[in-house]
Design an enzyme around this catalytic site. Structure first.
Site, mmCIF file in Angstrom:
data_model
loop_
_atom_site.group_PDB
_atom_site.id
_atom_site.type_symbol
_atom_site.label_atom_id
_atom_site.label_comp_id
_atom_site.label_asym_id
_atom_site.label_seq_id
_atom_site.Cartn_x
_atom_site.Cartn_y
_atom_site.Cartn_z
ATOM 1 N N HIS A 151 -7.980 -4.773 -7.564
ATOM 2 C CA HIS A 151 -7.884 -3.755 -6.507
ATOM 3 C C HIS A 151 -9.181 -3.814 -5.296
ATOM 4 O O HIS A 151 -9.855 -2.968 -5.610
ATOM 5 C CB HIS A 151 -7.675 -2.372 -6.599
ATOM 6 C CG HIS A 151 -6.830 -1.809 -5.534
ATOM 7 N ND1 HIS A 151 -5.342 -1.644 -4.848
ATOM 8 C CD2 HIS A 151 -6.625 -1.099 -4.690
ATOM 9 C CE1 HIS A 151 -5.196 -1.517 -4.450
ATOM 10 N NE2 HIS A 151 -5.594 -0.106 -3.666
ATOM 11 N N ARG A 176 0.768 -0.928 -0.037
ATOM 12 C CA ARG A 176 -0.232 -0.124 0.283
ATOM 13 C C ARG A 176 0.439 1.115 0.069
ATOM 14 O O ARG A 176 0.056 1.958 -1.166
ATOM 15 C CB ARG A 176 -0.730 0.283 1.237
ATOM 16 C CG ARG A 176 -1.872 1.210 0.964
ATOM 17 C CD ARG A 176 -2.751 0.866 2.542
ATOM 18 N NE ARG A 176 -3.279 0.044 2.754
ATOM 19 C CZ ARG A 176 -4.492 -0.346 3.980
ATOM 20 N NH1 ARG A 176 -4.715 0.364 4.870
ATOM 21 N NH2 ARG A 176 -5.010 -1.584 4.007
ATOM 22 N N TYR A 188 -18.663 11.986 -14.296
ATOM 23 C CA TYR A 188 -17.828 12.716 -15.214
ATOM 24 C C TYR A 188 -17.243 13.342 -16.039
ATOM 25 O O TYR A 188 -17.062 13.647 -17.003
ATOM 26 C CB TYR A 188 -18.802 14.467 -14.093
ATOM 27 C CG TYR A 188 -20.474 14.690 -13.596
ATOM 28 C CD1 TYR A 188 -21.058 14.725 -14.043
ATOM 29 C CD2 TYR A 188 -20.015 14.719 -12.479
ATOM 30 C CE1 TYR A 188 -22.670 14.639 -13.470
ATOM 31 C CE2 TYR A 188 -21.136 15.095 -11.596
ATOM 32 C CZ TYR A 188 -22.183 14.700 -12.003
ATOM 33 O OH TYR A 188 -24.127 14.619 -11.568
#
Length: 744
Positions: free
Chosen positions: A85, A39, A129
């Site tokens: 993931h 990570r 968007y």
């Protein structure tokens, strides 16, 4: 009411008893290792964390290369969390957004379309968007991934495969940097210029024993996407890159624009890396409101696509360097950039690497990628040559091959036996189209085989010779550097400057200058009010308290407090409590014991000299600089004995000293007889058989000695009876001297 029988819970498997500490320790260790290795820390080979690597690989599978059209970010994020993931979509989208922000990533890996945030700190639009595709930099990171250049591993659900690391033809770790916080460790690698990194890498290939100092000749320091000026000396940079740890000072870039009639203003065009412009403006505006930036009158944000912050000085006679120095010290226009090159090495072990080790890790990875791609290509060439040899056998015996195919029940086996073909060759011949049997096709096959044989020879020689491999890598790295050093993206943005000479900034430069009156009560309450008060008749105090001292001064002044125990304390007038309240006890502002009182409080003036006197009639002169105390506890100046205390601290004036004791005896002697000390018990000013010092005054002998009596001022010019030497007892005071024993 009947009893309700609760059945035993069904067995959930075997129960293992273990001490709580051991169980928690094992699980926390697993969590810590997961955080560190999967990570937070990047891989030095491709400079990516798992989420970024999976994002790029998912976009490559979606064929979102730079020449393709954009796709919705929601589609990309969905593929990433669905296939590779298993984490929240918000975290994945934030990682995608950062890869597209040109003010966050020096070389963006994602080209965004839509609102991806801005340098003010505004967030990106929702992923439904916005749209994205890969940049040329991301494409370089993935170059050769289909040629067995890297290892693959199963995804979290075992249904697909994902790359362990990317081929990384681009030096991404140093070029884009990395930051992350794991359990017990962190990493922070600033971005650099790709052209300079490649130049340093090429030098390291040709000079494996090169030192960090040699490499810094090619890449002198960080190159931040937001520009700025790095103000550190060469020794600091060398130590940081040699050890992998350090702290670098980064300043905003500014210029002074001249106006009409001698006016000017400062314009900031670049701000430090990872500083949100909107928060920076809020910080400076708050400091102006709190009057902590007295040299600055106003701030305007005139930014559009570029940064433009305009600072108006308080007055035209303000020094621009002084103004900017106050801003650098008080605001985020100057910041410290941490350098902590903590990465996962080849053994997946966290380790802090220096610059040379990081470059070597990337070059070794490129060497391995070159070997794997070469072997993969050799295998492909061998397979193709095998097929071409089979095709040539067809053309040499075309009629017989056609006869076998038409007449034999098992043409494949017959072809293999008749022409000594492999199964692969026979299968390929049977799958040939009729149009491939033309004469021109035979010529093209022979030409292709010749070219493949030549390439096979070159690749075999490449794998057999390490020098040729490193020469190839050197050429590839140099080509990468040349490609990404062009244009606005490749030009260096951060200026590397020498450590700036310290600019002397007075303490009062951060304080707005205005008149105030300091009020000290008899019970030791201290406060300040705006303006200069003529008297304290209208002042209010706690019950039983009253005015002791009014001291007109300015907020930029420093006050000197002399305590009865002989310690000197320094107070800043601007720090005194303001308003209509009672203030604060002076014992909280200066560290005074319960048995200690304030002897005097006055405005400290540089270069002044004072006469200190104790109740025992001892004293000495002292310079103002010797009264300054940096600590709240003050500094010991007058060494007083038990039962004695400091009474007076008077500025030096005139040429004689008049001392009067409680025994009403007056002594006048020359001021020059009093020695100057930085600290001590002083000398005897007046000798007493009984009683103590009542008052002391400095005056000019030619002008006479004045005192207040009955509302009038009396002057004694004939002081011959009282003139003597320091340390004498003196004579009875003149007729008309106040019964209080004081001159004022």
């Amino acid at each position: 009411m009947s009893d309700v029988l609760i059945p035993d819970p069904p067995s959930a498997g075997r129960v293992h008893e273990a001490p709580l500490a051991d169980a928690l320790g094992e699980r926390y260790l697993a969590y810590a290792l997961s955080t560190i290795m999967a990570r937070s820390l990047p891989d030095p080979r491709d400079g990516l964390k798992p989420v970024h690597r999976r994002l790029l690989y998912a976009m490559q599978q979606l064929r979102l290369d730079p020449a393709a059209g954009f796709k919705k970010c929601a589609r990309v994020v969905g593929d990433v969390i669905g296939k590779f993931h298993p984490h929240g979509d918000v975290a994945v989208y934030e990682a995608l957004v950062r890869l597209a922000q040109d003010f966050a990533a020096r070389y963006p890996l994602v080209e965004g379309q839509g609102n991806f945030g801005n340098i003010d700190g505004d967030n990106a639009a929702a992923m439904r968007y916005t749209e994205a595709r890969m940049t040329a930099v991301a494409q370089a990171l993935l170059e050769g991934i289909a040629e067995n250049a890297v290892d693959f591993r199963p995804t979290y659900d075992g249904e697909e495969l994902e790359p362990v690391v990317l081929p990384a033809a681009f030096p991404n770790l140093l070029a884009n940097g990395a930051s992350g916080i794991a359990v017990g460790m962190a990493t922070n690698i600033p971005p650099h210029n790709a052209g300079e990194i490649c130049a340093a890498a090429v030098h390291l290939i040709h000079h494996p024993e090169a030192s960090t100092a040699d490499l810094l000749r090619f890449m002198p320091g960080p190159d931040f996407p937001t520009g700025g000026i790095l103000v550190e000396d060469a020794e600091t940079l060398l130590a940081a890159y040699d050890t992998g740890r350090g702290s670098l000072r980064l300043r905003a870039r500014f210029e002074v624009e001249q106006g009409k009639h001698g006016t000017w203003r400062v314009v900031v065009t670049e701000i430090p890396y990872q500083i949100a412009k909107a928060r920076l403006i809020e910080q400076i505006a708050a400091l102006i409101e709190e009057k902590k930036l007295p040299l600055l009158a106003d701030l305007r944000d005139e930014s559009d696509a570029t940064v433009r912050l305009v600072f108006e000085p308080r007055a035209r006679n303000v020094d621009p360097a002084m103004l900017m120095e106050t801003l650098f010290r008080a605001t985020a226009l100057e910041t410290r950039v941490s350098l902590n090159m903590n990465v996962l090495d080849g053994g997946r072990t966290p380790r802090v690497m220096g610059l040379k080790a990081l470059l070597r890790a990337w070059l070794d990875h490129r060497h391995e990628v070159l070997e794997r791609r070469a072997r993969h290509r050799l295998a492909a060439i061998a397979r193709r040559i095998e097929l071409l040899d089979g095709y040539l056998a067809v053309y040499l015996n075309l009629d017989e091959v056609i006869t076998i195919i038409r007449t034999e029940d098992a043409p494949k086996e017959r072809l293999m036996a008749r022409f000594a073909l492999s199964e692969t060759q026979a299968e390929a011949i049977l799958n040939m189209r009729l149009r491939a049997l033309r004469r021109l096709e035979e010529m093209e096959i022979r030409k292709e085989r010749k070219a493949l044989a030549s390439e096979q020879k070159d690749l075999t020689a490449l794998l057999a010779d390490p020098a040729r491999r490193w020469a190839r890598i050197s050429a590839e790295v140099a080509a990468t550097g040349a490609e990404f050093a062009k244009g606005p993206l490749g030009a260096r943005r951060t200026q590397i400057a020498a450590a700036v000479a310290p600019v002397a900034v007075a303490e009062d430069a951060f304080i707005e200058r205005e008149p105030i009156t300091v009020i000290l009560s008899e019970k030791g309450w201290l406060r300040a009010v705006r303006g200069h008060l003529a008297d304290g008749a209208e002042l209010k105090f706690k019950e039983g308290d009253r005015l002791r001292l009014l001291l007109p001064c300015e907020t930029t002044d420093r006050l000197c407090l002399i305590a009865t125990n002989g310690r000197a304390h320094t107070l800043r007038a601007a720090d005194l409590p303001r308003g209509r309240g009672d203030g604060q006890p002076v014992r909280l502002l200066a560290d005074l014991g319960n048995e200690v009182d304030v002897a005097t409080l006055f405005v400290w003036r540089e270069g002044a000299r004072y006469l200190l006197a104790s109740s025992a009639g001892r004293g000495f002169t002292v310079r103002a600089e010797d009264l300054l105390a940096e600590k709240r506890t003050g500094k010991q100046v007058f060494n007083v004995k038990s039962g004695e205390e400091v009474m007076l601290c008077t500025p030096l004036a005139g040429d004689h000293v008049a001392v009067v004791g409680q025994n009403r005896k007056l002594l006048v002697f020359p001021l020059e007889q009093v020695p100057e000390m930085a600290r001590g018990a002083g000398v005897i000013l007046q000798k007493y058989r009984d009683g103590t010092l009542a008052d002391l005054k400095l005056f000019t002998l030619a002008e006479g000695l004045r005192w207040r009596w009955g509302g009038k001022t009396r002057t004694e010019t004939n002081l011959t009876p009282w003139l003597g030497a320091r340390g004498q007892a003196g004579r009875a005071v003149p007729t008309g001297f106040p019964k209080s024993g004081r001159f004022e």
